[in-house]
Design a protein around this motif. Structure first.
Motif, PDB file in Angstrom:
ATOM      1  N   LEU A   1       1.019  -0.951   0.094  1.00 14.25           N
ATOM      2  CA  LEU A   1      -0.244   0.085  -0.124  1.00 14.25           C
ATOM      3  C   LEU A   1       0.605   0.883   0.225  1.00 14.25           C
ATOM      4  CD1 LEU A   1      -2.365  -0.928   2.684  1.00 14.25           C
ATOM      5  CD2 LEU A   1      -2.964  -1.316   0.445  1.00 14.25           C
ATOM      6  N   GLU A   2       0.787   2.735  -0.618  1.00 17.69           N
ATOM      7  CA  GLU A   2       1.074   3.645  -0.463  1.00 17.69           C
ATOM      8  C   GLU A   2       0.029   4.789  -0.329  1.00 17.69           C
ATOM      9  OE1 GLU A   2       3.039   4.805  -3.984  1.00 17.69           O
ATOM     10  OE2 GLU A   2       4.097   3.134  -4.626  1.00 17.69           O
ATOM     11  N   VAL A   3       0.486   5.348   1.027  1.00 14.27           N
ATOM     12  CA  VAL A   3      -0.551   6.188   1.266  1.00 14.27           C
ATOM     13  C   VAL A   3       0.605   8.354   1.294  1.00 14.27           C
ATOM     14  CG1 VAL A   3      -2.390   6.847   3.271  1.00 14.27           C
ATOM     15  CG2 VAL A   3      -0.786   4.776   3.211  1.00 14.27           C
ATOM     16  N   SER A   4      -0.281   9.129   0.608  1.00 17.45           N
ATOM     17  CA  SER A   4      -0.139  10.637   0.654  1.00 17.45           C
ATOM     18  C   SER A   4      -0.369  11.200   1.184  1.00 17.45           C
ATOM     19  CB  SER A   4       1.107  10.069  -1.008  1.00 17.45           C
ATOM     20  OG  SER A   4       1.074  11.061  -1.299  1.00 17.45           O
ATOM     21  N   PRO A   5      -0.657  12.237   1.574  1.00 16.18           N
ATOM     22  CA  PRO A   5      -1.034  13.272   2.692  1.00 16.18           C
ATOM     23  C   PRO A   5      -0.617  14.104   1.517  1.00 16.18           C
ATOM     24  CG  PRO A   5      -0.621  11.678   4.550  1.00 16.18           C
ATOM     25  CD  PRO A   5       0.607  11.618   3.525  1.00 16.18           C
ATOM     26  N   SER A   6      -1.163  15.418   1.475  1.00 16.69           N
ATOM     27  CA  SER A   6      -0.695  16.568   0.856  1.00 16.69           C
ATOM     28  C   SER A   6       0.671  17.351   1.245  1.00 16.69           C
ATOM     29  CB  SER A   6      -1.822  17.341   0.445  1.00 16.69           C
ATOM     30  OG  SER A   6      -1.626  17.859   1.730  1.00 16.69           O
ATOM     31  N   LEU A   7       1.148  17.186   0.760  1.00  9.03           N
ATOM     32  CA  LEU A   7       2.777  18.335   1.434  1.00  9.03           C
ATOM     33  C   LEU A   7       2.209  19.703   1.967  1.00  9.03           C
ATOM     34  CD1 LEU A   7       4.175  18.987  -2.194  1.00  9.03           C
ATOM     35  CD2 LEU A   7       5.484  18.224   0.067  1.00  9.03           C
TER      36      LEU A   7
ATOM     37  N   ILE B   1       7.173  14.403  -3.433  1.00  9.92           N
ATOM     38  CA  ILE B   1       6.116  14.206  -2.642  1.00  9.92           C
ATOM     39  C   ILE B   1       5.901  13.987  -1.585  1.00  9.92           C
ATOM     40  CG2 ILE B   1       3.447  14.143  -2.942  1.00  9.92           C
ATOM     41  CD1 ILE B   1       3.019  14.582  -5.434  1.00  9.92           C
ATOM     42  N   PRO B   2       6.280  13.654  -0.475  1.00  6.83           N
ATOM     43  CA  PRO B   2       6.109  12.200   0.214  1.00  6.83           C
ATOM     44  C   PRO B   2       5.408  11.363   1.064  1.00  6.83           C
ATOM     45  CG  PRO B   2       6.261  13.773   1.700  1.00  6.83           C
ATOM     46  CD  PRO B   2       6.531  15.096   0.551  1.00  6.83           C
TER      47      PRO B   2
ATOM     48  N   ILE C   1      -9.341  16.633  -2.973  1.00  6.78           N
ATOM     49  CA  ILE C   1      -8.050  16.919  -3.169  1.00  6.78           C
ATOM     50  C   ILE C   1      -7.569  16.628  -4.990  1.00  6.78           C
ATOM     51  CG2 ILE C   1      -5.434  16.280  -2.828  1.00  6.78           C
ATOM     52  CD1 ILE C   1      -6.010  16.381  -0.558  1.00  6.78           C
ATOM     53  N   HIS C   2      -7.979  15.420  -5.018  1.00  5.77           N
ATOM     54  CA  HIS C   2      -8.362  14.518  -6.478  1.00  5.77           C
ATOM     55  C   HIS C   2      -8.774  15.448  -7.814  1.00  5.77           C
ATOM     56  CE1 HIS C   2      -7.918  11.112  -8.894  1.00  5.77           C
ATOM     57  NE2 HIS C   2      -8.855  11.915  -9.192  1.00  5.77           N
ATOM     58  N   GLU C   3     -10.114  16.147  -6.765  1.00  2.00           N
ATOM     59  CA  GLU C   3     -10.824  16.559  -7.723  1.00  2.00           C
ATOM     60  C   GLU C   3      -9.916  18.455  -8.212  1.00  2.00           C
ATOM     61  OE1 GLU C   3     -15.168  19.377  -8.394  1.00  2.00           O
ATOM     62  OE2 GLU C   3     -14.637  17.784  -7.124  1.00  2.00           O
ATOM     63  N   ALA C   4      -9.320  18.800  -7.204  1.00  2.00           N
ATOM     64  CA  ALA C   4      -8.264  20.147  -7.214  1.00  2.00           C
ATOM     65  C   ALA C   4      -7.188  19.950  -8.402  1.00  2.00           C
ATOM     66  CB  ALA C   4      -7.710  20.301  -6.396  1.00  2.00           C
ATOM     67  N   HIS C   5      -6.682  18.236  -8.188  1.00  2.00           N
ATOM     68  CA  HIS C   5      -5.482  18.346  -9.170  1.00  2.00           C
ATOM     69  C   HIS C   5      -6.252  17.868 -10.573  1.00  2.00           C
ATOM     70  CE1 HIS C   5      -2.721  16.566  -5.777  1.00  2.00           C
ATOM     71  NE2 HIS C   5      -2.755  17.656  -5.499  1.00  2.00           N
TER      72      HIS C   5
ATOM     73  N   LEU D   1       0.180  10.790 -14.374  1.00  5.23           N
ATOM     74  CA  LEU D   1       0.754  10.769 -13.827  1.00  5.23           C
ATOM     75  C   LEU D   1       1.463  12.093 -12.139  1.00  5.23           C
ATOM     76  CD1 LEU D   1       0.976   7.515 -15.132  1.00  5.23           C
ATOM     77  CD2 LEU D   1       2.308   7.228 -12.693  1.00  5.23           C
ATOM     78  N   ARG D   2       0.513  12.261 -11.384  1.00  9.17           N
ATOM     79  CA  ARG D   2       1.114  13.653 -10.166  1.00  9.17           C
ATOM     80  C   ARG D   2       1.728  12.977  -9.238  1.00  9.17           C
ATOM     81  NH1 ARG D   2      -0.633  16.932  -6.791  1.00  9.17           N
ATOM     82  NH2 ARG D   2      -0.074  19.186  -7.349  1.00  9.17           N
ATOM     83  N   GLY D   3       2.401  12.785  -9.258  1.00 12.84           N
ATOM     84  CA  GLY D   3       3.032  12.021  -7.488  1.00 12.84           C
ATOM     85  C   GLY D   3       2.370  10.622  -7.865  1.00 12.84           C
ATOM     86  N   ASN D   4       1.765  10.225  -6.991  1.00 15.75           N
ATOM     87  CA  ASN D   4       1.712   8.850  -6.867  1.00 15.75           C
ATOM     88  C   ASN D   4      -0.233   8.482  -6.995  1.00 15.75           C
ATOM     89  OD1 ASN D   4       3.838   7.588  -5.374  1.00 15.75           O
ATOM     90  ND2 ASN D   4       3.243   8.485  -3.905  1.00 15.75           N
ATOM     91  N   SER D   5      -0.822   9.918  -7.315  1.00 13.57           N
ATOM     92  CA  SER D   5      -2.157   9.664  -8.258  1.00 13.57           C
ATOM     93  C   SER D   5      -1.835  10.052  -9.616  1.00 13.57           C
ATOM     94  CB  SER D   5      -3.062  11.135  -7.082  1.00 13.57           C
ATOM     95  OG  SER D   5      -2.861  11.180  -6.267  1.00 13.57           O
ATOM     96  N   ARG D   6      -2.915   8.914 -10.060  1.00 17.62           N
ATOM     97  CA  ARG D   6      -3.013   8.517 -11.432  1.00 17.62           C
ATOM     98  C   ARG D   6      -4.602   8.584 -12.232  1.00 17.62           C
ATOM     99  NH1 ARG D   6       0.095   3.974 -12.941  1.00 17.62           N
ATOM    100  NH2 ARG D   6      -1.099   3.612 -14.909  1.00 17.62           N
ATOM    101  N   PHE D   7      -4.637   9.705 -13.616  1.00 18.03           N
ATOM    102  CA  PHE D   7      -5.304  10.306 -14.138  1.00 18.03           C
ATOM    103  C   PHE D   7      -5.598   9.780 -15.642  1.00 18.03           C
ATOM    104  CE2 PHE D   7      -3.804  13.434 -10.483  1.00 18.03           C
ATOM    105  CZ  PHE D   7      -4.838  13.143 -10.238  1.00 18.03           C
ATOM    106  N   LYS D   8      -6.275   9.184 -15.440  1.00 19.99           N
ATOM    107  CA  LYS D   8      -6.756   8.667 -16.614  1.00 19.99           C
ATOM    108  C   LYS D   8      -7.590   9.712 -17.848  1.00 19.99           C
ATOM    109  CE  LYS D   8      -8.147   4.065 -15.061  1.00 19.99           C
ATOM    110  NZ  LYS D   8      -9.437   3.000 -15.873  1.00 19.99           N
ATOM    111  N   SER D   9      -7.603   9.345 -18.748  1.00 16.36           N
ATOM    112  CA  SER D   9      -7.299  11.165 -19.580  1.00 16.36           C
ATOM    113  C   SER D   9      -8.848  11.220 -19.956  1.00 16.36           C
ATOM    114  CB  SER D   9      -6.961  10.422 -21.006  1.00 16.36           C
ATOM    115  OG  SER D   9      -7.148   9.086 -21.852  1.00 16.36           O
ATOM    116  N   SER D  10      -9.913   9.616 -19.972  1.00 16.61           N
ATOM    117  CA  SER D  10     -11.012   9.827 -19.956  1.00 16.61           C
ATOM    118  C   SER D  10     -11.626  10.910 -19.210  1.00 16.61           C
ATOM    119  CB  SER D  10     -11.649   8.567 -20.016  1.00 16.61           C
ATOM    120  OG  SER D  10     -11.270   7.431 -19.162  1.00 16.61           O
ATOM    121  N   THR D  11     -10.862  11.235 -18.123  1.00 20.67           N
ATOM    122  CA  THR D  11     -11.652  11.698 -16.476  1.00 20.67           C
ATOM    123  C   THR D  11     -11.094  13.389 -16.964  1.00 20.67           C
ATOM    124  OG1 THR D  11      -9.905  11.371 -15.229  1.00 20.67           O
ATOM    125  CG2 THR D  11     -11.702   9.576 -15.447  1.00 20.67           C
ATOM    126  N   LEU D  12     -10.478  13.750 -17.798  1.00 19.62           N
ATOM    127  CA  LEU D  12      -9.816  14.983 -18.255  1.00 19.62           C
ATOM    128  C   LEU D  12     -10.445  15.762 -18.798  1.00 19.62           C
ATOM    129  CD1 LEU D  12      -6.455  14.084 -18.032  1.00 19.62           C
ATOM    130  CD2 LEU D  12      -7.144  15.255 -16.292  1.00 19.62           C
TER     131      LEU D  12
END
Length: 254
Positions: free
Chosen positions: A42-48, A106-107, A151-155, A205-216
């Motif tokens: 698992l990976e956990v990533s709070p914001s900076l 990003i930690p 956070i995901h929506e903002a990114h 990919l933004r840090g550890n977050s993935r965004f499919k082009s279909s959602t952009l």
């Protein structure tokens, strides 16, 4: 950074060996149905912003809180199905370490859990990702942080604006230039191509977050098949100015 149910002073490689020892010990129990995925990763990533100024002790406390919430969510699900939960992290071998993304810095936490605990129980990994998200969400609520979905929506909005900005700046459409534009802004781009090498999709990919082009974007207009058409809409061709030709000649007098 955080270890549980390991001897003190073990290297990461030695801890992996200790996990394998547990697998070998209980192998006869799972002979009919061997364990395919021996660990939970698992990976956990709070914001900076949320982790600014954190010490290793702060990260240690966060890791403990995450494991507590994770166990609570999984046990609640198992309790509904089986009457009791066997997802007991107190009896599991766990290793968690702090990692920094190479480009963004990003930690985030990497958490490795042995699926076979010290008593030989196999932990259910069904929907473990969903439970991890819920655990992180519960921590955000308790600490008064911004919620993960916000956070995901903002990114997602940030990346969408970057995509449009890159397309606007291109004098002609070219996938490689578009990809380079995203990478120059600190994103990573993962391409999906068919056997013929034709691009049919991509993920940002933004840090550890993935965004499919279909959602952009809007109406999937930033997907690979529609990118060129979107570029054209952002570069409308000015209508040609048609000038009437002057007619020169002689006209009879009346």
């Amino acid at each position: 950074m955080l270890t549980r149910n390991f001897d003190e002073g073990l290297t990461p490689l030695a801890m992996w060996g200790a996990m394998e020892t547990i697998h070998q010990k209980y192998a006869p129990k799972f002979r009919r149905k061997p364990v395919k995925n021996p660990t939970l990763r698992l990976e956990v990533s709070p914001s900076l912003e949320e982790t600014k100024g954190w010490t290793l002790n702060d990260w240690y406390a966060y890791a403990l809180q995450f494991l507590e919430k994770l166990q609570k969510d999984v046990q609640a699900k198992e309790g509904k199905k089986k009457g009791k939960g066997k997802f007991n992290l107190d009896r599991a071998q766990i290793f968690a370490c702090l990692h920094f993304d190479a480009k963004s810095g990003i930690p985030h936490l990497h958490v490795l859990i042995n699926r076979i605990d010290l008593d030989g129980n196999l932990m259910n990994d069904s929907f473990i990702g969903d439970s991890a998200v819920k655990a992180a969400h519960a921590i955000n609520v308790e600490r008064g942080w911004e919620l993960p979905e916000d956070i995901h929506e903002a990114h997602e909005k940030e990346i969408t604006e970057a995509c449009y900005d890159i397309l606007r700046g291109m004098s002609s459409y070219d996938w490689d230039s578009y990809k380079h534009g995203l990478e120059s802004r600190g994103y990573k781009v993962h391409e999906q191509r068919n056997k013929q090498g034709v691009l049919h999709g991509y993920t940002v990919l933004r840090g550890n977050s993935r965004f499919k082009s279909s959602t952009l974007g809007k109406g999937r207009n930033l997907t690979a098949p529609k990118l060129e058409a979107t570029w054209k809409k952002l570069h409308p061709v000015a209508p040609s100015v048609v000038k009437s030709s002057s007619i020169v000649g002689t006209f009879p007098d009346y």
